[in-house]
Design a protein around this motif. Structure first.
Motif, short mmCIF file in Angstrom:
data_model
loop_
_atom_site.label_atom_id
_atom_site.label_comp_id
_atom_site.label_asym_id
_atom_site.label_seq_id
_atom_site.Cartn_x
_atom_site.Cartn_y
_atom_site.Cartn_z
N ALA A 6 0.88 -1.17 0.00
CA ALA A 6 0.00 0.00 0.00
C ALA A 6 0.91 1.21 0.00
O ALA A 6 1.84 1.30 0.81
CB ALA A 6 -0.91 0.00 1.22
N PHE A 8 1.32 5.60 -0.52
CA PHE A 8 0.81 6.96 -0.67
C PHE A 8 1.85 7.79 -1.40
O PHE A 8 3.03 7.77 -1.04
CB PHE A 8 0.52 7.60 0.69
CG PHE A 8 0.25 9.09 0.60
CD1 PHE A 8 -0.99 9.56 0.22
CD2 PHE A 8 1.26 10.00 0.89
CE1 PHE A 8 -1.23 10.93 0.13
CE2 PHE A 8 1.03 11.37 0.80
CZ PHE A 8 -0.22 11.83 0.42
N GLY A 142 -9.32 1.95 4.37
CA GLY A 142 -8.12 1.17 4.12
C GLY A 142 -8.14 -0.17 4.83
O GLY A 142 -7.75 -1.20 4.26
N ARG A 146 -7.72 -3.84 2.82
CA ARG A 146 -6.32 -4.28 2.80
C ARG A 146 -6.14 -5.70 2.28
O ARG A 146 -5.06 -6.05 1.77
CB ARG A 146 -5.70 -4.12 4.19
CG ARG A 146 -6.30 -4.96 5.29
CD ARG A 146 -5.71 -4.53 6.63
NE ARG A 146 -6.31 -5.24 7.74
CZ ARG A 146 -6.16 -4.88 9.02
NH1 ARG A 146 -5.44 -3.81 9.32
NH2 ARG A 146 -6.73 -5.57 9.99
N ARG A 149 -4.57 -6.53 -1.17
CA ARG A 149 -3.12 -6.61 -1.38
C ARG A 149 -2.66 -8.04 -1.54
O ARG A 149 -1.63 -8.30 -2.18
CB ARG A 149 -2.39 -5.93 -0.22
CG ARG A 149 -2.68 -4.43 -0.10
CD ARG A 149 -2.08 -3.83 1.16
NE ARG A 149 -0.67 -4.19 1.27
CZ ARG A 149 0.00 -4.23 2.41
NH1 ARG A 149 -0.62 -3.97 3.55
NH2 ARG A 149 1.28 -4.56 2.42
N ILE A 155 -2.59 -0.94 -3.75
CA ILE A 155 -3.42 0.16 -3.25
C ILE A 155 -2.56 1.42 -3.26
O ILE A 155 -1.55 1.49 -2.56
CB ILE A 155 -3.97 -0.13 -1.85
CG1 ILE A 155 -4.89 -1.36 -1.89
CG2 ILE A 155 -4.73 1.08 -1.30
CD1 ILE A 155 -5.43 -1.77 -0.52
N LEU A 156 -2.95 2.39 -4.07
CA LEU A 156 -2.17 3.61 -4.26
C LEU A 156 -2.99 4.82 -3.86
O LEU A 156 -3.96 5.17 -4.55
CB LEU A 156 -1.73 3.73 -5.72
CG LEU A 156 -0.86 4.94 -6.07
CD1 LEU A 156 0.51 4.83 -5.42
CD2 LEU A 156 -0.72 5.09 -7.58
N GLY A 157 -2.65 5.44 -2.73
CA GLY A 157 -3.27 6.68 -2.35
C GLY A 157 -2.54 7.83 -3.01
O GLY A 157 -1.32 7.92 -2.93
N THR A 225 -6.00 6.22 4.20
CA THR A 225 -6.44 4.96 3.62
C THR A 225 -5.26 4.00 3.48
O THR A 225 -5.39 2.79 3.76
CB THR A 225 -7.12 5.19 2.27
OG1 THR A 225 -8.27 6.02 2.47
CG2 THR A 225 -7.57 3.88 1.64
N VAL A 226 -4.11 4.52 3.09
CA VAL A 226 -2.92 3.68 3.00
C VAL A 226 -2.49 3.20 4.38
O VAL A 226 -2.13 2.03 4.56
CB VAL A 226 -1.79 4.46 2.29
CG1 VAL A 226 -0.44 3.75 2.45
CG2 VAL A 226 -2.12 4.63 0.81
N GLY A 254 4.90 4.19 2.39
CA GLY A 254 4.37 2.89 2.00
C GLY A 254 4.72 1.81 2.99
O GLY A 254 5.58 1.98 3.86
N THR A 255 4.01 0.70 2.88
CA THR A 255 4.29 -0.43 3.75
C THR A 255 5.71 -0.91 3.49
O THR A 255 6.21 -0.84 2.38
CB THR A 255 3.28 -1.55 3.51
OG1 THR A 255 3.21 -1.85 2.10
CG2 THR A 255 1.90 -1.15 3.99
#
Length: 258
Positions: A6, A8, A142, A146, A149, A155-157, A225-226, A254-255
């Motif tokens: 995920a 952003f 989010g 999730r 994923r 998932i791109l904020g 959301t991310v 990002g994660t």
């Protein structure tokens, strides 16, 4: 396929698509850094609606939702296929979501994607934000999504870490960032790294210059959301930090698996 991240990203001005700079170069390299997704779900600040809406278009059009920019920007197209199957999954995972049969890709989606995935060969769908419902709602969105994923969906904020265009003074990209912008971006970084979601959600009261950096919230909400799309125990880390025009923090988060 392994779990997709995920992420952003701050999309800044539409000129990001044309002008070289740190954020431009980061996005150009992004698509090579992560596993190619089966599809991308973009949560864009430029699509606001009362209830969540997700696009189910087979061939989304490129929306040029801006004015006063060079013709070259208006001539750009991003002919990626749509992802109606992902849209259906979003609607199933997020009760109350409206499936939109017509929405194309606004510049919050296609500008970063044109840099990261220039071949436009990854299916894309968009999800709207609900600005009046605030950060807590965006975070819960989010959390609800999730699981995508693990289904090959990135998932791109897409928004902006700071977004006060009333303070725009000069078209020069490389200029010193305003102290109130730096203070806010540093606070966000420290608070994300500490995992303090409650303080982030209350940023308008707790962050230095919170309302000054976000007179309205739509560009900040995709970050939440991310954050919500991170799994328990999964760290969210800074992928990129820079400034442009003195007022826009172009940070990406990002994660950690990304």
């Amino acid at each position: 396929m392994s779990r997709l991240p995920a992420l952003f990203v701050s999309h800044g001005s539409p000129m990001l698509a044309l002008d070289d700079g740190p954020a431009h170069r980061f996005l150009v390299g992004l698509g090579r850094e992560i596993e190619t997704p089966k599809a991308i779900l973009v949560v864009s600040a430029h699509w606001e609606s009362a209830a969540p809406r997700v696009s189910a278009v087979e061939r989304p059009r490129t929306i040029h939702d801006f004015g006063g920019f060079p013709r070259a920007l208006f001539e750009m197209q991003y002919p990626a296929p749509g992802a109606p199957d992902v849209a259906a999954r979003v609607a199933a995972l997020l009760p109350g979501t409206v499936v939109d049969p017509a929405r194309g890709l606004d510049h919050g989606a296609w500008v970063p994607l044109k840099l990261a995935y220039p071949a436009a060969d990854v299916p894309v769908t968009q999800l709207s934000v609900q600005t009046p419902l605030g950060p807590r709602h965006a975070f819960e969105v989010g959390r609800a999504l999730r699981g995508l994923r693990d289904e090959g969906v990135l998932i791109l904020g897409s928004g902006s870490l700071t977004h006060n265009l009333y303070e725009f003074r000069s078209p020069v990209q490389e200029q010193p960032a305003k102290p109130w912008v730096v203070a806010f971006a540093d606070w966000v970084a420290e608070t994300i790294e500490a995992g303090d979601i409650d303080s982030l959600i209350a940023y308008r009261e707790k962050a230095p210059f919170g309302p000054q950096n976000h007179p309205t919230e739509e560009h900040f909400l995709p970050l939440f959301t991310v954050l919500g799309a991170a799994f328990p125990g999964e760290r969210v880390i800074a992928r990129h930090r820079s400034y442009t025009y003195g007022i826009l923090a172009m940070d990406a988060w990002g994660t950690a698996a990304a």
